[in-house]
Design a protein around this motif. Structure first.
Motif: not given
Length: 264
Positions: A224-231
């Motif tokens: 979940v953190g990865g998705l938010l960070v990329i975006g």
């Protein structure tokens, strides 16, 4: 390891993997500062798998286009780019195989991490000042092979904690003439096979007994953190420089040196 520890490490992995601040450095430093033991190989595998899933999902359309054309229309610009990325991944793959033992032991020295954080932050700062003002988001499928390959060669340096895989690839891309947005997209696409390779290599050493609730929560946190960070990063760099990450790396390097000096 507690559930809270697992969630915290998952978030650290997500931030460090995709922001130019070095996930491997933070995964070494967090237990170091807290006086805890290394979290173990099984946990590292789960975190890599989570960030792999995040980048695959975020760039699902890109990978669909790349793979489809790479297999069925290899002469198209999208088809060529798939094979450019594949070849550009080789240097980092070789570095991972040849220097794996050093990465797990020698390169984990806190002072060495501090040097890498500071030095490669300086390179990022220079690259951003040189190329950060370039406007637009050009068609990354038209980026020449040699440019992609050199970015891939730079990625091999990330075997050392503190260098940052995303940081060094974005730095190289900026020096080679790409805009911030294009540099980040190339960096994320190049990250996919190397993260997958690392996860698969480490996964062969695991057993079912290594799986537990903490690993599951760490996986969810990193995904979940990865998705938010990329975006978030892709939006941020449209109007901002990388200065905040450079300053953070220099501050962290200073904190490491001071901590080691005070604690022997």
């Amino acid at each position: 390891m507690t559930i809270l520890d697992a969630v915290l490490l998952g978030l650290v992995q997500a931030l460090g993997e995709f922001l130019p601040i070095s996930s491997s450095a933070h995964l070494v430093l967090l237990p170091f500062f807290r006086g805890q033991a290394y979290q173990g190989l099984a946990f590292d595998v789960m975190l890599h798998a989570a960030t792999l899933l995040a980048v695959l999902l975020y760039f699902a359309y890109d990978w669909f286009v790349l793979i489809k054309n790479g297999l069925f229309n290899p002469k198209s610009k999208e088809g060529r780019m798939l094979w450019y990325l594949a070849v550009a991944t080789i240097p980092a793959g070789l570095a991972g195989v040849l220097f794996n033992d050093w990465a797990e032991h020698t390169f984990r020295n806190p002072l060495m991490i501090a040097v890498c954080l500071a030095l490669f932050a300086l390179f990022l700062w220079f690259a951003d000042k040189q190329g950060g003002a370039r406007n637009g988001d050009p068609d990354i499928y038209t980026v020449p092979f040699m440019t992609v390959f050199l970015i891939g060669c730079a990625q091999a340096l990330a075997i050392m904690p503190g260098v940052s895989r995303s940081g060094v690839t974005i730095t190289a891309a900026l020096f080679l003439g790409l805009s911030r947005s294009a540099a980040a997209r190339i960096s994320f696409l190049l990250s996919t096979p190397i993260i997958a390779g690392a996860a698969l290599l480490e996964a062969t050493k695991l057993s079912v007994a290594d799986l537990n609730a903490a690993l599951l929560w760490g996986f969810v946190s990193a995904f979940v953190g990865g998705l938010l960070v990329i975006g978030g990063l892709m939006r941020y760099i449209k109007t901002h420089s990388f200065d905040v990450f450079v300053y953070y790396r220099w501050l962290l390097a200073a904190v490491i040196v001071i901590y080691v000096a005070l604690n022997g």
